[in-house]
Scaffold this motif. Structure first.
Motif, PDB file in Angstrom:
ATOM      1  N   ALA A   1       0.848  -1.190   0.000  1.00 42.83           N
ATOM      2  CA  ALA A   1       0.000   0.000   0.000  1.00 42.83           C
ATOM      3  C   ALA A   1       0.888   1.246   0.000  1.00 42.83           C
ATOM      4  O   ALA A   1       1.906   1.292   0.690  1.00 42.83           O
ATOM      5  N   VAL A   2       0.505   2.234  -0.806  1.00 42.40           N
ATOM      6  CA  VAL A   2       1.270   3.474  -0.890  1.00 42.40           C
ATOM      7  C   VAL A   2       0.385   4.632  -0.439  1.00 42.40           C
ATOM      8  O   VAL A   2      -0.717   4.807  -0.956  1.00 42.40           O
ATOM      9  N   ILE A   3       0.877   5.390   0.512  1.00 40.82           N
ATOM     10  CA  ILE A   3       0.162   6.594   0.930  1.00 40.82           C
ATOM     11  C   ILE A   3       0.484   7.684  -0.091  1.00 40.82           C
ATOM     12  O   ILE A   3       1.654   7.993  -0.336  1.00 40.82           O
ATOM     13  N   ARG A   4      -0.569   8.237  -0.716  1.00 35.19           N
ATOM     14  CA  ARG A   4      -0.361   9.212  -1.783  1.00 35.19           C
ATOM     15  C   ARG A   4      -0.709  10.630  -1.377  1.00 35.19           C
ATOM     16  O   ARG A   4      -0.351  11.594  -2.055  1.00 35.19           O
ATOM     17  N   GLU A   5      -1.459  10.758  -0.289  1.00 33.17           N
ATOM     18  CA  GLU A   5      -1.733  12.110   0.214  1.00 33.17           C
ATOM     19  C   GLU A   5      -1.881  12.011   1.719  1.00 33.17           C
ATOM     20  O   GLU A   5      -2.722  11.256   2.232  1.00 33.17           O
ATOM     21  N   ALA A   6      -1.065  12.776   2.403  1.00 29.01           N
ATOM     22  CA  ALA A   6      -1.111  12.770   3.864  1.00 29.01           C
ATOM     23  C   ALA A   6      -0.496  14.070   4.357  1.00 29.01           C
ATOM     24  O   ALA A   6       0.244  14.747   3.626  1.00 29.01           O
ATOM     25  N   TYR A   7      -0.836  14.434   5.584  1.00 31.21           N
ATOM     26  CA  TYR A   7      -0.375  15.713   6.144  1.00 31.21           C
ATOM     27  C   TYR A   7       0.172  15.486   7.544  1.00 31.21           C
ATOM     28  O   TYR A   7      -0.294  14.601   8.271  1.00 31.21           O
ATOM     29  N   PHE A   8       1.139  16.316   7.898  1.00 28.70           N
ATOM     30  CA  PHE A   8       1.674  16.256   9.257  1.00 28.70           C
ATOM     31  C   PHE A   8       0.658  16.830  10.225  1.00 28.70           C
ATOM     32  O   PHE A   8       0.043  17.860   9.953  1.00 28.70           O
ATOM     33  N   LYS A   9       0.504  16.138  11.353  1.00 31.68           N
ATOM     34  CA  LYS A   9      -0.344  16.661  12.416  1.00 31.68           C
ATOM     35  C   LYS A   9       0.545  17.142  13.559  1.00 31.68           C
ATOM     36  O   LYS A   9       1.683  16.686  13.720  1.00 31.68           O
ATOM     37  N   THR A  10       0.022  18.052  14.353  1.00 36.81           N
ATOM     38  CA  THR A  10       0.773  18.510  15.517  1.00 36.81           C
ATOM     39  C   THR A  10       0.712  17.429  16.598  1.00 36.81           C
ATOM     40  O   THR A  10      -0.375  16.991  16.955  1.00 36.81           O
ATOM     41  N   PRO A  11       1.865  16.993  17.097  1.00 35.24           N
ATOM     42  CA  PRO A  11       1.823  15.967  18.145  1.00 35.24           C
ATOM     43  C   PRO A  11       1.167  16.512  19.417  1.00 35.24           C
ATOM     44  O   PRO A  11       1.287  17.686  19.739  1.00 35.24           O
ATOM     45  N   SER A  12       0.448  15.648  20.122  1.00 27.82           N
ATOM     46  CA  SER A  12      -0.200  16.043  21.375  1.00 27.82           C
ATOM     47  C   SER A  12       0.727  15.883  22.566  1.00 27.82           C
ATOM     48  O   SER A  12       0.429  16.363  23.653  1.00 27.82           O
ATOM     49  N   THR A  13       1.810  15.180  22.365  1.00 25.63           N
ATOM     50  CA  THR A  13       2.649  14.790  23.497  1.00 25.63           C
ATOM     51  C   THR A  13       4.105  15.075  23.194  1.00 25.63           C
ATOM     52  O   THR A  13       4.444  15.592  22.123  1.00 25.63           O
ATOM     53  N   THR A  14       4.952  14.675  24.116  1.00 24.88           N
ATOM     54  CA  THR A  14       6.391  14.674  23.865  1.00 24.88           C
ATOM     55  C   THR A  14       6.737  13.484  22.969  1.00 24.88           C
ATOM     56  O   THR A  14       5.905  12.631  22.700  1.00 24.88           O
ATOM     57  N   ASP A  15       8.006  13.431  22.556  1.00 21.53           N
ATOM     58  CA  ASP A  15       8.387  12.410  21.571  1.00 21.53           C
ATOM     59  C   ASP A  15       8.713  11.042  22.168  1.00 21.53           C
ATOM     60  O   ASP A  15       8.555  10.031  21.493  1.00 21.53           O
ATOM     61  N   TYR A  16       9.208  11.019  23.404  1.00 24.97           N
ATOM     62  CA  TYR A  16       9.706   9.753  23.954  1.00 24.97           C
ATOM     63  C   TYR A  16       8.943   9.390  25.216  1.00 24.97           C
ATOM     64  O   TYR A  16       8.697  10.260  26.066  1.00 24.97           O
ATOM     65  N   ASN A  17       8.612   8.114  25.343  1.00 22.97           N
ATOM     66  CA  ASN A  17       8.126   7.639  26.626  1.00 22.97           C
ATOM     67  C   ASN A  17       8.375   6.149  26.773  1.00 22.97           C
ATOM     68  O   ASN A  17       8.712   5.461  25.819  1.00 22.97           O
ATOM     69  N   GLY A  18       8.260   5.695  28.017  1.00 28.62           N
ATOM     70  CA  GLY A  18       8.520   4.289  28.273  1.00 28.62           C
ATOM     71  C   GLY A  18       8.566   3.992  29.747  1.00 28.62           C
ATOM     72  O   GLY A  18       8.056   4.779  30.560  1.00 28.62           O
TER      73      GLY A  18
END
Lengths: 210, 210
Positions: free
Chosen positions: A74-91
């Motif tokens: 499957a190839v994504i042909r149209e998509a947009y960046f969304k603003t993240p709701s959180t920080t980048d790292y967790n665990g």
């Protein structure tokens, strides 16, 4: 952060480990790698040794159109960046929830608060309320200095800024309230040293004896 | 799960709350919503009330080509789905690390283990070693029954399967080792009830008195 999309957020592009670095002639552990690369390596290192389970979250994408070519992926042909709701790292580290963001600056004397988005600050505030371990890994790229800076003084500085305070955190403040990491060979960014320091500090503040 | 990409993983498409549901005439809390929608609503509910900070991780995407049209947002023109390394949901609840996956089945008597990917099981195994709270939210869609099933018996069943054991977990086993959620009005999937049960059980196993 080479690319910014129009809402002003930096896009963390898929990094190439061969990406040109600012100081190609300086010898140190993670040369040739972005801070993100180094943190991903640290996460793999910690995972393989059973020390912690931490991942960078994928960049959130709004998918609009997907093609399904016969006999291929499957190839994504149209998509947009969304603003993240959180920080980048967790665990998770010894039962504790870790949550952090990684930021780099070329500045030599201070770290600009504009590197954060309001929702990242609000996310850290919410995680602190839940007794999570929240911090930022800050790299002063020009100085080759690396810190774990707790979310609490960061949020204080942020709140002061919104009431007319300074728009940055000075290096002196970061030295005072943060933990300077000593870059290692593996991992090059041993951020769990800063987490241990944070946990010890939290224990001491609760009145425990060291 | 309408779309699968070629490696066999389900693609969690951006859901519309107006998406057709299997049983449109059945009245219950989250009607017209997928389990993912309902969990996202539960996460927002818990976040707003300061009870927990949990998010679904974005679907990981490998971006190949991005256009930057003048005066408008960056558009991703070629990208591919990547296999996630982890479960879909994680976060923090009273200092504890939560990590879970959500799965739905139309089966009436058992839950097929093929709903999991090996890396999800390995991720849960690693999180358990770090003393995280790991589980699956399982919905038996046809039965309208909803469970929090701990990672420990799930991993046991998985390991048995790889040595020739059964390819599914029976409903009876899920009733025995899991916690049945009572669907609420808000949130419709009150999974923290199952987490409280898990934490209490863990405390009891450590020899604490109730």
């Amino acid at each position: 952060m080479p690319i910014h999309y129009p809402n002003g957020n930096a896009y963390a592009a898929p990094k190439q480990s061969s990406a040109p670095r600012k100081h190609p002639n300086v010898l140190y552990g993670g040369r040739g790698m972005t801070l993100e690369d180094e943190l991903n390596n640290a996460n793999m290192y910690y995972l393989q040794r059973g020390r912690a389970v931490v991942y960078k979250k994928p960049t959130p994408i709004q998918i609009v159109k997907v093609d399904y070519p016969a006999r291929s992926k499957a190839v994504i042909r149209e998509a947009y960046f969304k603003t993240p709701s959180t920080t980048d790292y967790n665990g998770v580290y010894e039962g504790r929830y870790l949550d952090f963001e990684a930021k780099e600056t070329k500045n030599k004397a201070s770290f600009p608060l504009k590197n954060f988005h309001p929702h990242q600050i609000e996310h850290m505030r919410a995680c602190l309320t839940q007794n999570g371990i929240c911090f930022v890994v800050i790299r002063f790229a020009t100085l080759h200095r690396l810190f774990v800076y707790p979310a609490t003084p960061l949020i204080t500085a942020w709140d002061e800024q919104t009431h007319g305070g300074r728009k940055s955190i000075t290096l002196a403040e970061i030295e005072q309230h943060g933990f300077e990491l000593t870059p290692g060979i593996e991992p090059t960014v041993p951020y769990l040293d800063g987490v241990d320091w944070l946990l010890k500090k939290a224990g001491t503040q609760r009145g425990e004896q060291e």
